[in-house]
Design a protein around this motif. Structure first.
Motif, PDB file in Angstrom:
ATOM      1  N   PRO A 115     -14.182  19.658 -68.154  1.00  0.00           N
ATOM      2  CA  PRO A 115     -15.027  20.483 -67.281  1.00  0.00           C
ATOM      3  C   PRO A 115     -16.441  20.604 -67.830  1.00  0.00           C
ATOM      4  O   PRO A 115     -16.646  20.656 -69.045  1.00  0.00           O
ATOM      5  N   THR A 116     -17.403  20.651 -66.915  1.00  0.00           N
ATOM      6  CA  THR A 116     -18.802  20.800 -67.344  1.00  0.00           C
ATOM      7  C   THR A 116     -18.994  22.084 -68.140  1.00  0.00           C
ATOM      8  O   THR A 116     -19.854  22.161 -69.015  1.00  0.00           O
ATOM      9  N   ALA A 117     -18.165  23.096 -67.868  1.00  0.00           N
ATOM     10  CA  ALA A 117     -18.292  24.378 -68.561  1.00  0.00           C
ATOM     11  C   ALA A 117     -18.111  24.226 -70.063  1.00  0.00           C
ATOM     12  O   ALA A 117     -18.805  24.878 -70.846  1.00  0.00           O
ATOM     13  N   ILE A 118     -17.191  23.357 -70.513  1.00  0.00           N
ATOM     14  CA  ILE A 118     -16.978  23.197 -71.955  1.00  0.00           C
ATOM     15  C   ILE A 118     -18.105  22.370 -72.563  1.00  0.00           C
ATOM     16  O   ILE A 118     -18.458  22.560 -73.733  1.00  0.00           O
TER      17      ILE A 118
ATOM     18  N   VAL B 268     -14.366  33.867 -79.725  1.00  0.00           N
ATOM     19  CA  VAL B 268     -14.016  33.839 -78.297  1.00  0.00           C
ATOM     20  C   VAL B 268     -12.860  34.796 -78.015  1.00  0.00           C
ATOM     21  O   VAL B 268     -12.880  35.555 -77.033  1.00  0.00           O
ATOM     22  N   PHE B 269     -11.848  34.793 -78.877  1.00  0.00           N
ATOM     23  CA  PHE B 269     -10.678  35.666 -78.700  1.00  0.00           C
ATOM     24  C   PHE B 269     -11.087  37.139 -78.761  1.00  0.00           C
ATOM     25  O   PHE B 269     -10.679  37.956 -77.918  1.00  0.00           O
ATOM     26  N   LEU B 270     -11.898  37.504 -79.749  1.00  0.00           N
ATOM     27  CA  LEU B 270     -12.309  38.898 -79.896  1.00  0.00           C
ATOM     28  C   LEU B 270     -13.136  39.368 -78.711  1.00  0.00           C
ATOM     29  O   LEU B 270     -12.955  40.492 -78.212  1.00  0.00           O
ATOM     30  N   LEU B 271     -14.038  38.514 -78.243  1.00  0.00           N
ATOM     31  CA  LEU B 271     -14.868  38.892 -77.092  1.00  0.00           C
ATOM     32  C   LEU B 271     -14.023  39.078 -75.837  1.00  0.00           C
ATOM     33  O   LEU B 271     -14.261  39.995 -75.046  1.00  0.00           O
TER      34      LEU B 271
ATOM     35  N   LEU C  90     -13.858  34.740 -69.373  1.00  0.00           N
ATOM     36  CA  LEU C  90     -14.059  33.351 -69.764  1.00  0.00           C
ATOM     37  C   LEU C  90     -14.065  32.481 -68.516  1.00  0.00           C
ATOM     38  O   LEU C  90     -13.478  32.838 -67.493  1.00  0.00           O
ATOM     39  N   PRO C  91     -14.734  31.315 -68.575  1.00  0.00           N
ATOM     40  CA  PRO C  91     -14.735  30.414 -67.407  1.00  0.00           C
ATOM     41  C   PRO C  91     -13.316  30.074 -66.968  1.00  0.00           C
ATOM     42  O   PRO C  91     -12.462  29.727 -67.780  1.00  0.00           O
ATOM     43  N   LYS C  92     -13.061  30.182 -65.655  1.00  0.00           N
ATOM     44  CA  LYS C  92     -11.709  29.996 -65.133  1.00  0.00           C
ATOM     45  C   LYS C  92     -11.173  28.587 -65.375  1.00  0.00           C
ATOM     46  O   LYS C  92      -9.970  28.388 -65.496  1.00  0.00           O
ATOM     47  N   VAL C  93     -12.065  27.600 -65.420  1.00  0.00           N
ATOM     48  CA  VAL C  93     -11.613  26.205 -65.527  1.00  0.00           C
ATOM     49  C   VAL C  93     -11.235  25.825 -66.953  1.00  0.00           C
ATOM     50  O   VAL C  93     -10.744  24.715 -67.181  1.00  0.00           O
TER      51      VAL C  93
ATOM     52  N   PRO D  53      -2.711  21.958 -67.291  1.00  0.00           N
ATOM     53  CA  PRO D  53      -3.495  22.750 -66.333  1.00  0.00           C
ATOM     54  C   PRO D  53      -4.161  23.926 -67.024  1.00  0.00           C
ATOM     55  O   PRO D  53      -3.576  24.552 -67.919  1.00  0.00           O
ATOM     56  N   ALA D  54      -5.423  24.203 -66.616  1.00  0.00           N
ATOM     57  CA  ALA D  54      -6.140  25.348 -67.190  1.00  0.00           C
ATOM     58  C   ALA D  54      -5.529  26.654 -66.714  1.00  0.00           C
ATOM     59  O   ALA D  54      -5.039  26.765 -65.605  1.00  0.00           O
ATOM     60  N   VAL D  55      -5.521  27.654 -67.589  1.00  0.00           N
ATOM     61  CA  VAL D  55      -4.983  28.978 -67.250  1.00  0.00           C
ATOM     62  C   VAL D  55      -6.078  29.809 -66.635  1.00  0.00           C
ATOM     63  O   VAL D  55      -7.181  29.919 -67.186  1.00  0.00           O
ATOM     64  N   ASP D  56      -5.801  30.384 -65.500  1.00  0.00           N
ATOM     65  CA  ASP D  56      -6.783  31.250 -64.857  1.00  0.00           C
ATOM     66  C   ASP D  56      -6.851  32.564 -65.628  1.00  0.00           C
ATOM     67  O   ASP D  56      -5.921  33.375 -65.604  1.00  0.00           O
ATOM     68  N   GLN D  57      -7.945  32.765 -66.330  1.00  0.00           N
ATOM     69  CA  GLN D  57      -8.076  33.920 -67.201  1.00  0.00           C
ATOM     70  C   GLN D  57      -8.791  35.076 -66.533  1.00  0.00           C
ATOM     71  O   GLN D  57      -9.036  36.098 -67.138  1.00  0.00           O
TER      72      GLN D  57
END
Length: 402
Positions: free
Chosen positions: A157-160, A316-319, A327-330, A393-397
């Motif tokens: 994904p472009t997000a990463i 990332v986890f702490l935030l 976090l970005p859904k993708v 598959p990405a997890v929808d967070q």
């Protein structure tokens, strides 16, 4: 709508392709340097690096070897381009919005602090000179990391890509600050003040609307010379000068900053960085792996291979868990883990800081071995994670943060 989205993503996609190819070219010249250093041509290779092309007065520190001209001269242009990229990102890119920068900025900070602490822990109680290398595992090589990302995760994904790019840019800024504050030589206040005055004049030209490159270039050369003689690493002058280059907020594409960045980026990516790799990556490989157990090499490997992903993913986890930052859904956990591992490819910046930290050739060689080993391992693990993530598959967070 899709047309507008694709146009908005075009700059980051172009940057991704540019840095990706640069990373592959960098890999070739790094391998060539290692081959030369371990071949019958090793003597000639080292003799070229030690040659002094300009026999200037020693009092002005211009009697530099070829290696020092690469690290102090060519790399000043490299840092100048980095400065231009950082300034552009602050005005128009991924760093212009505070909310959009929180995630990569905090991830970059975590990815700098944890490796430095792990290196210090490994070297604590050892030789005092070894502690000078704490800044080595803090760095991320943007060209290598994006190069591997482009090969191992073509469908990422472009997000990463944006996340890793912004993280690496902030990481570069952090490395620049570390170099300026902690890796300096003998200090001369008069020379420093003269260099700062030259840079202040460049900022004054910006305020007066001067759009010709010549006066900025002359003031930059003067600042470089003064910083060299002040004991401050002269590449810092290149970074500061970049922030003095004018940028047009209304028509950025026609501004001097954009013009310089587009003209210099190919030279930086395809000439300066490969030459730097050829000059600095040449390390004599040991007959066994015992050298990697030395505290300096071990601290670098632990810092880059373990500290980087731990610091990035931990931030990332702490935030997300405690500050409820969405976090970005993708993106999945695997994407962030892969990015954290790729951030452990320190190479260019790590080699640069190692050369400043260790004047002793033996300790520097050990550090280079650790950097190359850690970068290879980080790249391989990161690539493997992205290959696995591509099939997951990405997890929808979004539900976790609403």
């Amino acid at each position: 709508m899709k047309h507008h989205i694709s146009r908005a993503l075009e700059p980051i996609q172009s940057f991704f392709r540019h840095e990706a190819f640069s990373g592959l070219l960098l890999l070739f010249f790094a391998a060539l340097a290692i081959i030369l250093a371990n071949s019958p041509l090793s003597g000639s290779y080292q003799a070229v690096l030690d040659a002094v092309p300009i026999a200037g007065p020693a009092a002005y520190h211009l009697d530099l070897s070829v290696l020092h001209w690469v690290n102090d001269g060519l790399m000043a242009i490299f840092f100048f381009v980095i400065g231009l990229e950082i300034k552009r990102e602050f005005f128009f890119g991924e760093l212009q919005s505070l909310s959009a920068t929180v995630l990569p900025v905090c991830a970059a900070v975590g990815g700098m602090l944890v490796p430095a602490l792990l290196y210090a822990a490994v070297n604590m109680g050892g030789a005092p000179a070894a502690m000078a290398g704490w800044g080595i595992p803090m760095a991320t090589d943007i060209a290598f990391s994006l190069g591997i990302l482009s090969v191992a995760a073509r469908s990422a994904p472009t997000a990463i890509v944006i996340f890793l790019t912004a993280l690496a840019i902030v990481d570069d800024l952090g490395a620049i600050i570390v170099i300026a504050l902690f890796y300096t030589g003998s200090f001369s206040l008069i020379a420093l003040l003269a260099g700062l005055a030259a840079l202040a004049a460049a900022f004054a030209l910006n305020r007066r609307g001067v759009l010709h490159i010549a006066p900025y270039l002359l003031l930059g050369l003067l600042a470089w010379f003064c910083f060299l003689n002040a004991g401050i690493h002269p590449t810092i002058a290149g970074v500061i000068l970049a922030f003095a280059i004018p940028i047009d907020r209304t028509h950025p594409e026609s501004s001097l900053l954009y013009a310089l960045e587009h003209r210099l980026e190919p030279w930086s990516a395809y000439v300066i960085m490969p030459v730097f790799a050829l000059a600095n990556a040449g390390v004599v490989l040991p007959g066994n792996l015992a050298a990697l157990t030395e505290p300096v090499a071990l601290g670098i490997v632990v810092g880059l291979c373990i500290g980087k992903p731990l610091g990035v993913c931990g931030a990332v986890f702490l935030l997300n868990k405690f500050l409820r930052l969405p976090l970005p859904k993708v993106l999945s956990v695997g994407h962030f883990a892969g990015a954290g591992c790729l951030a452990g490819i320190g190479f260019t910046m790590s080699l640069f800081i190692a050369a400043l930290a260790f004047p002793d050739p033996a300790r520097l060689a050990t550090a280079k071995l650790g950097i190359i080993t850690a970068s290879v391992l980080s790249g391989a693990v990161g690539a493997g994670i992205f290959l696995i993530a591509a099939r997951t598959p990405a997890v929808d967070q979004s539900s976790e943060t609403e």
